[in-house]
Enzyme design. Structure first.
Site, PDB file in Angstrom:
ATOM      1  N   HIS A 441       0.851  -1.250  -0.012  1.00 37.56           N
ATOM      2  CA  HIS A 441      -0.083   0.046  -0.053  1.00 37.56           C
ATOM      3  C   HIS A 441       0.786   1.284   0.043  1.00 37.56           C
ATOM      4  O   HIS A 441       2.110   1.057   0.310  1.00 37.56           O
ATOM      5  CB  HIS A 441      -1.045  -0.056   1.036  1.00 37.56           C
ATOM      6  CG  HIS A 441      -2.092  -0.575   0.828  1.00 37.56           C
ATOM      7  ND1 HIS A 441      -3.390  -0.306   1.101  1.00 37.56           N
ATOM      8  CD2 HIS A 441      -2.279  -1.924   0.258  1.00 37.56           C
ATOM      9  CE1 HIS A 441      -4.296  -1.086   0.693  1.00 37.56           C
ATOM     10  NE2 HIS A 441      -3.883  -2.225   0.175  1.00 37.56           N
ATOM     11  N   GLU A 442       0.325   2.244  -0.555  1.00 43.29           N
ATOM     12  CA  GLU A 442       0.885   3.309  -0.831  1.00 43.29           C
ATOM     13  C   GLU A 442       2.507   3.126  -1.435  1.00 43.29           C
ATOM     14  O   GLU A 442       3.315   3.710  -1.000  1.00 43.29           O
ATOM     15  CB  GLU A 442       1.458   4.158   0.545  1.00 43.29           C
ATOM     16  CG  GLU A 442       0.140   4.870   1.377  1.00 43.29           C
ATOM     17  CD  GLU A 442      -0.634   3.793   2.050  1.00 43.29           C
ATOM     18  OE1 GLU A 442      -0.023   3.006   2.700  1.00 43.29           O
ATOM     19  OE2 GLU A 442      -1.868   3.792   2.225  1.00 43.29           O
ATOM     20  N   GLU A 466     -10.851   2.460   1.146  1.00 42.52           N
ATOM     21  CA  GLU A 466     -10.805   3.257   2.386  1.00 42.52           C
ATOM     22  C   GLU A 466     -11.533   4.519   2.404  1.00 42.52           C
ATOM     23  O   GLU A 466     -11.917   5.116   3.683  1.00 42.52           O
ATOM     24  CB  GLU A 466      -9.414   3.262   2.912  1.00 42.52           C
ATOM     25  CG  GLU A 466      -8.280   3.801   1.695  1.00 42.52           C
ATOM     26  CD  GLU A 466      -7.010   3.971   2.415  1.00 42.52           C
ATOM     27  OE1 GLU A 466      -6.661   3.305   3.495  1.00 42.52           O
ATOM     28  OE2 GLU A 466      -6.111   4.413   1.811  1.00 42.52           O
TER      29      GLU A 466
HETATM   30  C1  NOJ Z   1      -3.499   2.929   4.480  1.00 38.05           C
HETATM   31  C2  NOJ Z   1      -3.809   1.783   3.872  1.00 38.05           C
HETATM   32  O1  NOJ Z   1      -4.078   1.974   2.297  1.00 38.05           O
HETATM   33  C3  NOJ Z   1      -4.728   0.948   4.493  1.00 38.05           C
HETATM   34  O2  NOJ Z   1      -5.213  -0.159   3.861  1.00 38.05           O
HETATM   35  C4  NOJ Z   1      -4.370   0.729   5.741  1.00 38.05           C
HETATM   36  O3  NOJ Z   1      -5.343   0.030   6.748  1.00 38.05           O
HETATM   37  C5  NOJ Z   1      -3.670   1.900   6.653  1.00 38.05           C
HETATM   38  N1  NOJ Z   1      -2.825   2.659   5.855  1.00 38.05           N
HETATM   39  C6  NOJ Z   1      -3.141   1.886   7.916  1.00 38.05           C
HETATM   40  O4  NOJ Z   1      -1.924   0.932   7.624  1.00 38.05           O
HETATM   41 CA    CA Z   2      -3.987   4.157   1.217  1.00 38.12          CA
END
Ligand code: NOJ
Ligand code: CA
Length: 668
Positions: A441-442, A466
């Site tokens: 992610h990111e 999200e």
């Molecule tokens: C951003 C992520 O995209 C998400 O999936 C995750 O739950 C949160 N950060 C916390 O790590």
């Molecule tokens: Ca994210």
């Protein structure tokens, strides 16, 4: 004899054009490329079916110390043809044909007599080029890559603003003139309905590219490399190839989505034994934190990742045909999320018994997906990297989701520059060493490295689900745009499958934790649309993201619980970028078809001629109820069963923000 004859027929267009030395055609002859030197500057031109799509565009580099590589002499050219079919470890297809004609130009730089080579490749669905610096013996700094794309007309396009730190944005649909600085992939449509996606492949130890419009000529874009803190773009000290600059070119939006260009441009698999790499579907202790029902850390008394709660998820997965459970917030440090050295990646909170959880999961045949939230603190994560992966390996945890939610530390570096590309590739290699599969992610935008390292399975790099938990959310048109834009970069961990669209089931427990939350969050789609997204948006790790309480006894859950996460075949049946998408995917003798629409309702005709002729198929369908609507009645569904053959035609109504999912299974 017949084979020899065929060989000549296949090679004929290449040989014919190669005799001109500087021109090349794709294997089917439709995509044409020409290269020319004008006043010692090198230009290329690309046409498709007779339509010039990229007018003469220059190539080269600006280097540090007022040096440049922009004026050349051609030493020689070479052409070759390549044709092989390879089998990916997972993906949209069980086998992929990699067929191209290639022209390499060997250049002499007129400034300092250095060598530079450029490889141009023509596929039936695209064009690509990359540079080779064959002689680098001392540190070299690229200040700017001067590759240009001079488009022939003011095409329609879909883009996000080129932010050097995030890709979590909504897309703008405009013409090229308005798109002044964009992130890649950059997707466009010509007035003759040719579809183009500008992208890059195999980014390794280089910075990622954005595309910057030329103020004096708005149809001209230059590659812009995300810089280092000192202003330079790329630092090298030995011979290297740059990433590929690619131009996917097709006759329809659907064919963009079907293209394997980004995979073909990457190197074959470097992991010898891939038997441990398995795509899976998963649920997780995740949505509850995003809704504010529980928390990542223990403070406040609503910790999500307790041993007890995790066992509930494991039980549910084992009963309902889900293969994995993601656990976020099991390790200490969330109180300090965003600060340096917040996490050590190995210490569980006191209410989480990691050994017991793994034992329990194993006893039920469930995979655990561990988590590394770094908060962007690269310095600390790299110090802990070996220890953190060795820890998961020692427990038997084979999947890890990583995250970089926070500003990069070192604070002077951008998220998408060479520093971070090095970091992400290092994590990929360390994970491979411990036989661990990754969901990043990111991330830095994916560029097909998952072919070379198939443990690099999926990525976010998108404004995903999200956002629907704590902001004004994503409109229905967003997911109808993604397959043709962000999707061109490869798998996407969008995390769809929400059935409690209005997020009401435990509303009384929700606590606001994100400043973007205005108290009106919802998933802007119907339930059928949510199910369909899991077919439409490909990911080898595919999350059904809702709370298990909401899935329990939900009549539509069986449509997603057994869904494959790797496919033998993929066909886009119909699509219009930003408006609607209908995709069919086959695994063995089962087809899944997913359809989604934007804010506008529409009826789609589906011709089932892709099914095996003469075979009967059982059809299960979940679609929008007659009065379903993404805002006024998002949960209205209709589930029906039927029998069909390849001669059948279906008419399916998708309501506003709606969709449908079909499962077609061959009868014995
Ligand atoms: C951003 C992520 O995209 C998400 O999936 C995750 O739950 C949160 N950060 C916390 O790590
Ligand atoms: Ca994210």
């Amino acid at each position: 004899m017949k084979q020899v004859f065929l060989f000549f027929i296949l090679l004929f267009p290449t040989l014919l054009l190669a005799s001109e030395r500087n021109a090349l055609a794709s294997p089917n002859g439709k995509l044409m490329f020409k290269m020319e030197l004008l006043n010692n500057k090198l230009f290329y031109t690309v046409s498709y079916g007779g339509e010039v799509i990229i007018r003469p565009s220059s190539l080269g580099f600006v280097l540090s110390e007022n040096d440049s590589l922009t004026s050349f002499e051609i030493v020689k050219t070479e052409t070759t043809t390549f044709d092989e079919t390879w089998k990916p470890v997972w993906g949209q297809y069980s086998s992929i044909r990699n067929h191209y004609n290639e022209l390499t130009v060997f250049l002499k730089d007129l400034k300092k007599d250095r060598k530079l080579e450029i490889q141009f490749r023509l596929y039936d669905d695209g064009f690509a080029f990359r540079y080779h610096f064959p002689e680098v013996n001392k540190p070299l700094q690229i200040m700017s890559e001067e590759s240009r794309f001079n488009f022939a007309d003011n095409y329609k396009c879909w883009w996000i603003w080129a932010d050097y730190n995030t890709l979590e944005k909504l897309f703008t649909h405009s013409t090229l003139r308005e798109a002044t600085h964009v992130a890649a992939p950059f997707t466009m449509q010509t007035s003759k309905n040719t579809f183009i996606s500008i992208y890059e492949a195999a980014v390794d130890d280089y910075s990622t590219m954005t595309l910057k419009q030329d103020l004096a000529n708005p149809l001209s874009y230059k590659v812009n490399l995300v810089p280092w803190a000192d202003g330079s773009a790329v630092k090298k000290s030995t011979a290297f190839y740059t990433p590929w600059r690619s131009v996917c070119v097709t006759t329809s939006a659907g064919k963009l989505m079907e293209s394997s260009l980004v995979w073909n441009l990457n190197e074959p698999c470097k992991i010898e034994d891939c038997s441990w790499i398995k795509p899976i579907n998963y649920i997780g202790i995740w949505w509850e934190m995003h809704l504010g029902i529980s928390t990542w850390g223990m403070k406040g008394g609503h910790h999500g990742a307790t041993t007890e709660n995790t066992k509930r998820y494991i039980d549910f997965a084992a009963q309902k045909g889900i293969q994995g459970v993601l656990i976020e917030g099991w390790n200490t440090g969330w109180e300090n999320w965003g600060q340096v050295n917040a996490f050590d990646y190995v210490t569980p909170y006191p209410d989480f018994d990691i050994k017991e959880v793994v034992r329990y999961a194993k006893s039920k045949g469930i995979e655990i997906i561990g988590h590394h939230e770094t908060g962007g603190d690269i310095i600390s994560y790299e110090k802990n990297l070996e220890k953190a992966f060795a820890f998961y390996k020692s427990l038997g945890i084979r999947y890890v989701k990583t995250g970089y939610a926070g500003p990069v530390n070192p604070t002077t570096e951008h998220h998408h520059g060479q520093y971070m590309v090095r970091h992400y590739n290092k994590v990929m290699e360390v994970a491979a060493k411990y036989q661990i599969m990754l969901d990043v992610h990111e991330p830095v935008i994916p560029t097909g490295l998952g072919r070379t390292y198939p443990n690099l399975m999926t990525f976010e790099a998108v404004r995903g689900m999200e956002w629907n938990a704590w902001s004004e959310g994503n409109p229905p048109s967003h997911t109808c745009t993604l397959p043709f834009t962000r999707g061109m970069a490869g798998p996407m961990d969008y995390t769809a499958g929400i059935v409690d669209i209005l997020e009401k089931s435990q509303a009384e427990k929700r606590v606001k934790w994100n400043d973007l939350d205005k108290g009106n969050s919802a998933v802007h789609s119907t339930v059928s649309n949510q199910l369909a997204l899991m077919v439409v948006l490909y990911s080898p790790l595919q999350m059904a993201s809702d709370l298990i309480e909401n899935y329990n006894n939900h009549p539509a859950f069986p449509f997603i619980s057994g869904m494959p996460t790797t496919w033998d075949e993929t066909k886009v049946l119909d699509a219009k970028i930003g408006e609607y998408v209908v995709v069919a995917r086959r695994k063995g003798n089962k087809w899944y078809v997913g359809g989604i629409t934007n804010e506008q309702g529409r009826t789609i005709s589906i011709d089932l001629s892709f099914l095996t002729v003469g075979q009967n198929f059982k059809l299960q369908r979940c679609s929008d109820a007659p009065d379903a609507h993404f805002e006024t009645n998002p949960t209205g569904i209709e589930i029906t069963k039927d029998k069909v053959t390849s001669a059948s035609q279906l008419e399916i109504k998708m309501n506003e923000g709606g969709g449908f999912i079909l499962i077609l299974e061959a009868e014995d």
